[in-house]
Structures are given as C-alpha cells and as structure tokens.
Design a protein around this motif. Sequence first.
Motif, PDB file in Angstrom:
ATOM      1  N   PRO A  72       0.795  -1.234   0.000  1.00 22.83           N
ATOM      2  CA  PRO A  72       0.000   0.000   0.000  1.00 22.83           C
ATOM      3  C   PRO A  72       0.828   1.286   0.000  1.00 22.83           C
ATOM      4  CG  PRO A  72       0.124  -0.889   2.222  1.00 22.83           C
ATOM      5  CD  PRO A  72       0.899  -1.840   1.338  1.00 22.83           C
ATOM      6  N   PHE A  73       0.112   2.410  -0.016  1.00 26.53           N
ATOM      7  CA  PHE A  73       0.583   3.786   0.217  1.00 26.53           C
ATOM      8  C   PHE A  73       1.057   4.561  -1.003  1.00 26.53           C
ATOM      9  CE2 PHE A  73       1.735   1.534   4.354  1.00 26.53           C
ATOM     10  CZ  PHE A  73       0.460   1.699   4.879  1.00 26.53           C
ATOM     11  N   GLY A  74       1.032   3.971  -2.187  1.00 32.06           N
ATOM     12  CA  GLY A  74       1.264   4.748  -3.405  1.00 32.06           C
ATOM     13  C   GLY A  74       2.497   5.621  -3.355  1.00 32.06           C
ATOM     14  N   LEU A  75       2.335   6.901  -3.709  1.00 36.33           N
ATOM     15  CA  LEU A  75       3.494   7.798  -3.809  1.00 36.33           C
ATOM     16  C   LEU A  75       4.120   8.149  -2.465  1.00 36.33           C
ATOM     17  CD1 LEU A  75       2.957  10.375  -6.711  1.00 36.33           C
ATOM     18  CD2 LEU A  75       4.338   8.321  -6.668  1.00 36.33           C
ATOM     19  N   VAL A  76       3.447   7.833  -1.342  1.00 33.35           N
ATOM     20  CA  VAL A  76       4.120   8.063  -0.058  1.00 33.35           C
ATOM     21  C   VAL A  76       5.301   7.088   0.033  1.00 33.35           C
ATOM     22  CG1 VAL A  76       3.894   8.145   2.449  1.00 33.35           C
ATOM     23  CG2 VAL A  76       1.957   8.757   1.024  1.00 33.35           C
ATOM     24  N   ARG A  77       5.103   5.884  -0.480  1.00 32.14           N
ATOM     25  CA  ARG A  77       6.179   4.889  -0.483  1.00 32.14           C
ATOM     26  C   ARG A  77       7.083   5.047  -1.700  1.00 32.14           C
ATOM     27  NH1 ARG A  77       7.341  -0.699   1.307  1.00 32.14           N
ATOM     28  NH2 ARG A  77       8.258  -1.878  -0.403  1.00 32.14           N
ATOM     29  N   PHE A  78       6.487   5.304  -2.869  1.00 31.57           N
ATOM     30  CA  PHE A  78       7.241   5.262  -4.123  1.00 31.57           C
ATOM     31  C   PHE A  78       7.589   6.625  -4.709  1.00 31.57           C
ATOM     32  CE2 PHE A  78       4.795   1.135  -4.400  1.00 31.57           C
ATOM     33  CZ  PHE A  78       5.890   0.324  -4.141  1.00 31.57           C
ATOM     34  N   GLY A  79       7.120   7.716  -4.083  1.00 31.20           N
ATOM     35  CA  GLY A  79       7.369   9.049  -4.625  1.00 31.20           C
ATOM     36  C   GLY A  79       8.182   9.926  -3.690  1.00 31.20           C
ATOM     37  N   VAL A  80       7.804   9.940  -2.407  1.00 33.59           N
ATOM     38  CA  VAL A  80       8.498  10.792  -1.430  1.00 33.59           C
ATOM     39  C   VAL A  80       9.970  10.373  -1.358  1.00 33.59           C
ATOM     40  CG1 VAL A  80       8.623  11.443   1.013  1.00 33.59           C
ATOM     41  CG2 VAL A  80       6.389  11.180  -0.089  1.00 33.59           C
ATOM     42  N   ALA A  81      10.866  11.362  -1.359  1.00 34.61           N
ATOM     43  CA  ALA A  81      12.306  11.070  -1.373  1.00 34.61           C
ATOM     44  C   ALA A  81      12.744  10.360  -0.089  1.00 34.61           C
ATOM     45  CB  ALA A  81      13.090  12.365  -1.550  1.00 34.61           C
ATOM     46  N   PRO A  82      13.745   9.449  -0.200  1.00 30.64           N
ATOM     47  CA  PRO A  82      14.206   8.691   0.964  1.00 30.64           C
ATOM     48  C   PRO A  82      14.738   9.580   2.091  1.00 30.64           C
ATOM     49  CG  PRO A  82      15.329   7.957  -1.048  1.00 30.64           C
ATOM     50  CD  PRO A  82      14.455   9.087  -1.438  1.00 30.64           C
ATOM     51  N   ASP A  83      15.258  10.768   1.714  1.00 28.60           N
ATOM     52  CA  ASP A  83      15.796  11.656   2.760  1.00 28.60           C
ATOM     53  C   ASP A  83      14.738  12.605   3.328  1.00 28.60           C
ATOM     54  OD1 ASP A  83      15.574  13.039   0.394  1.00 28.60           O
ATOM     55  OD2 ASP A  83      17.521  14.058   0.544  1.00 28.60           O
ATOM     56  N   HIS A  84      13.462  12.314   3.055  1.00 29.71           N
ATOM     57  CA  HIS A  84      12.347  13.073   3.646  1.00 29.71           C
ATOM     58  C   HIS A  84      11.440  12.161   4.476  1.00 29.71           C
ATOM     59  CE1 HIS A  84      12.430  16.596   0.499  1.00 29.71           C
ATOM     60  NE2 HIS A  84      13.430  16.633   1.344  1.00 29.71           N
ATOM     61  N   PRO A  85      12.012  11.443   5.460  1.00 23.74           N
ATOM     62  CA  PRO A  85      11.202  10.451   6.183  1.00 23.74           C
ATOM     63  C   PRO A  85      10.001  11.057   6.920  1.00 23.74           C
ATOM     64  CG  PRO A  85      13.301  10.814   7.301  1.00 23.74           C
ATOM     65  CD  PRO A  85      13.390  11.523   5.984  1.00 23.74           C
ATOM     66  N   GLU A  86      10.123  12.337   7.315  1.00 21.84           N
ATOM     67  CA  GLU A  86       9.028  12.957   8.081  1.00 21.84           C
ATOM     68  C   GLU A  86       7.738  13.055   7.250  1.00 21.84           C
ATOM     69  OE1 GLU A  86      10.875  16.043   5.655  1.00 21.84           O
ATOM     70  OE2 GLU A  86      11.731  14.468   6.907  1.00 21.84           O
ATOM     71  N   VAL A  87       7.890  13.175   5.929  1.00 21.74           N
ATOM     72  CA  VAL A  87       6.710  13.265   5.051  1.00 21.74           C
ATOM     73  C   VAL A  87       5.956  11.922   5.036  1.00 21.74           C
ATOM     74  CG1 VAL A  87       5.916  13.829   2.709  1.00 21.74           C
ATOM     75  CG2 VAL A  87       7.913  14.991   3.653  1.00 21.74           C
ATOM     76  N   LYS A  88       6.698  10.851   5.337  1.00 22.56           N
ATOM     77  CA  LYS A  88       6.087   9.515   5.284  1.00 22.56           C
ATOM     78  C   LYS A  88       5.296   9.179   6.547  1.00 22.56           C
ATOM     79  CE  LYS A  88       9.937   8.086   2.440  1.00 22.56           C
ATOM     80  NZ  LYS A  88      10.557   7.043   1.682  1.00 22.56           N
ATOM     81  N   ASN A  89       5.289  10.095   7.529  1.00 22.20           N
ATOM     82  CA  ASN A  89       4.562   9.817   8.767  1.00 22.20           C
ATOM     83  C   ASN A  89       3.063   9.613   8.557  1.00 22.20           C
ATOM     84  OD1 ASN A  89       6.887   9.850  10.241  1.00 22.20           O
ATOM     85  ND2 ASN A  89       6.708  11.980  10.885  1.00 22.20           N
TER      86      ASN A  89
END
Length: 489
Positions: A72-89
């Motif tokens: 699951p999670f679409g672009l939160v998993r596959f779009g958000v940059a790896p160095d922006h972990p806070e966006v993945k919260n």
Amino acid sequence: MGGRGGLRALSRGRSRTGEGLEKDFHHHLSTQEKTLQICVVGSGPAGFYTAQHLLKQHPQAHVDIYEKQPVPFGLVRFGVAPDHPEVKNVINTFTQTAHSGRCAFWGNVEVGRDVTVPELREAYHAVVLSYGAEDHRALEIPGEELPGVCSARAFVGWYNGLPENRELEPDLSGDTAVILGQGNVALDVARILLTPPEHLERTDITKAALGVLRQSRVKTVWLVGRRGPLQVAFTIKELREMIQLPGARPILDPADFLGLQDKIKEVPRPRKRLTELLLRTATEKPEPEEAARRASASRAWGLRFFRSPQQVLPSPDGRRAAGVRLAVTRLEGVGEATRAVPTGDMEDLPCGLVLSSVGYKSRPVDPSVPFDSKLGVIPNVEGRVMDVPGLYCSGWVKRGPTGVIATTMTDSFLTGQMLLQDLKAGLLPSGPRPGYAAIQALLSGRGVRPVSFSDWEKLDAEEVARGQGTGKPREKLVDPQEMLRLLGH
C-alpha cells in the motif's frame, strides 16, 4: 463475512423459540442491508483519505481499497524522497484507517485487468477512482528515445523501489546530468544525484540504487526551465535544502535576475519569499563560512532559465544521448499567463544523462470510464464522474498531478462529502450490495491472489528486519514475485 454472524445468531437461538430465532435472523439481515458498500481504487493518499472520510462520516460504511501493487501507500512509499522520512509519517494515519473493522485493503489486484470497473459498480453502492498519475508526460522531441534519457518519474521509482522501475540502471558515468523541468520532483532528483552517498546510507533508498550512486561520476546537474525565476514550480523548503546541500554549490547567473527586485513587489507572499531566496543566492556575496563551504564543494547544481528543449543530441556513434539542444526563449504576457517564446537563438548543453521532469500523467483505467486524454484526468464535477452515477474520483486523477499530500487530503474529503450527499439524496442504489464477497469469487476464478493488510504487515516486518543489519529503517522488497513467495501465495 455476512454468513458468520448469521450462524452465530442461529447457534445462540437454538434453545429459544422459533420466533426468537426469526427475530435474530431478521435483525442480522437488516444490519447487512444498512451497510454502505464502497470501493476505492488506489491506496495512495487520495485513496486512504477518501476511505478515512467515509468511515468517519458514515457509521455503516464499509470500504474496500484495491491496489495493483502488492503493497500500500502509493506515492508516499514510491514518490516521497528517501531523505524526507518525516513526510512519510502519514503512513501511520493510513495504517489506523486500514485497521478499522470496516476497512479492508486488497493489494495485487489491478482494476481494468483483474477486475473491471462495471464489475465493481455491480458489487458496490459506489466506486471511487483514486489511482493517481502513473505515467509521465513525454517531451515530444527528437532523440527522446535514446539510451541515457529517462523520465524523472522512472528515476524516482528506481531509487524508491517501485517494482516496474527496479531494472532501470541509469548511466551515471558522465560528469553532467540535465534535468528538464523546475518543479519539486526535479529538485528531488538533483538532490539525490548530488547528495554524498554516505548521507543516504541510513534512509530507505534501495540497496541497488545506493550501489549505483556510490559509483556515480556526476559532478554537475543543470535544471532547465522554459520560463524565468518568477515561474519556477518548486517550493521554498526544497530550494533551501538544495542551497545547503553538503559538498555542492549553486550556480545562478545574476543576469537572469535583473529587474526582478521591482517585479516581486506585487507577487503573492510564498512566491515572493521563494524569489527573494533565489535572488539573494544569485546576487549576494555569501558569509565567509558559506563562501568557504562552496569553494571546497566538489559538486555543483544550477538553474538554466529561458531555455526550451528542442532535441536530445546523440553521441557520434548515434548510440546514446550526449547533450540537449535548447532554444533560447523570452517571456510574453504577464503573471501566471506568461508564455515562453523562442527568440531564434540555439544553445547546446553537453551531458551524459537527460531526465525529463515535465509532469506526471494519469492513464485511463477502463474503457467504461470517461477520460480526458488531453488534460490527463477523469472528467468530473467536484469528484462526481460525468454521466456515470455512483462513480467518483479523488486526487491526481481528479484534478491533475499537482499539489502536496495536504492538497490531496482536502480534495479527497470533498469527494467523500459529495458521495454522502448523493446517498442522502437517494441517488445511489438502494438495497444490499455484496461488496468484496462478489469480487473475491471473480478474482479467485481468475487465479488472482489478493494481498491483505495483515499480509502487508508481514512484508513490512520483513523489510524492517532486513534494514536492521545496515542501520536502515527498512530494506524495501522490490520484486513482487518475492513478496508473494514470502507470503506463501
């Protein structure tokens, strides 16, 4: 699901009179009848926020979320940059939604292939399409098909572990990369190309991507835009990050910023702050400490304004990209309607890698769903799909690929509201709908094995365990076959 409650009622009522049994059974049926069966297609922010709103606002709603990836999670998993972990919260919020007893996730199910939209519409009271923008806009210039040219979307998918991009193998052996586009995705890609690999070691970037980036010889990244500094599409946070990037210095031509000081007086505040930061970086002498940092930087990035790509130039043997031919432009018109017009001058920019970052694009999902291929969206009014009652859309497939996660949240809540308004007005089918029970039978007959949310949690635990050895938050699984094998599917 329905049958189990009925059996419990029967076993409870055995010692009672037939009349009591009858009452129990009817009570069970009537709660079944009141269940509002909703199907959401796509499990990114648009899908999850739509589900969240419906579950919160309607106590009898049951929402099934279908997803073509096994995870699951679409672009939160596959779009958000790896160095922006806070966006993945936001994943924590989505996980809470998925844990609701009235919500189910079904991954590894591709709508339009494994099951059709008309079949979903038959099984549910309403269907919401939230499957995003899984394609990229083409440049439509000669040489675009040469090796060494790829979309920023595919590059992002590659370093983020999107299964379809796992074998991308971008060639980072040249010293210059050119990114066509000046949005946040373009800045993400530039930042990942220029970040010292040791700074990415403790992110969830894929092992393969990290290995390639360690070998990278890219020293300079140009971000090319057709218009000027006032029209850039990235935001201030991403720009600031880029300016402060360790080991890299910005290259901005002060001439591009002439006369801008007066123009920024009338622009909206966010744009004004962004342009002032660009202006300061381009024209002011940095503090001694910052000057020393820039002088010692071994890598650089720059913004090339007023340039429109005309052609990707081939290497002498014609086998790969060796540069980009750019038309010099000037601006016509004012404000947002400013257009770039070619002046007739040309300029060649040599490079070993060309990344096109001119926007994402949605694809049509099913012949039964209207689609505007020019705008790349499903024609809709406030999320109601035109001429198809009971069909809705939210997120990028509704409004086009713009905005951040918060924009999609508002947008999805709005679609949810419209759906519930239609329900109140009696515009949705009355009477019970079978929901997942009907779809499960179809999928099973077609040999499709859906992945549930608890299946995903097993994969999640496996990723986290694999990351622990190297100090990463997780090591993403990138092969769907391996995922299904791990689940014993």
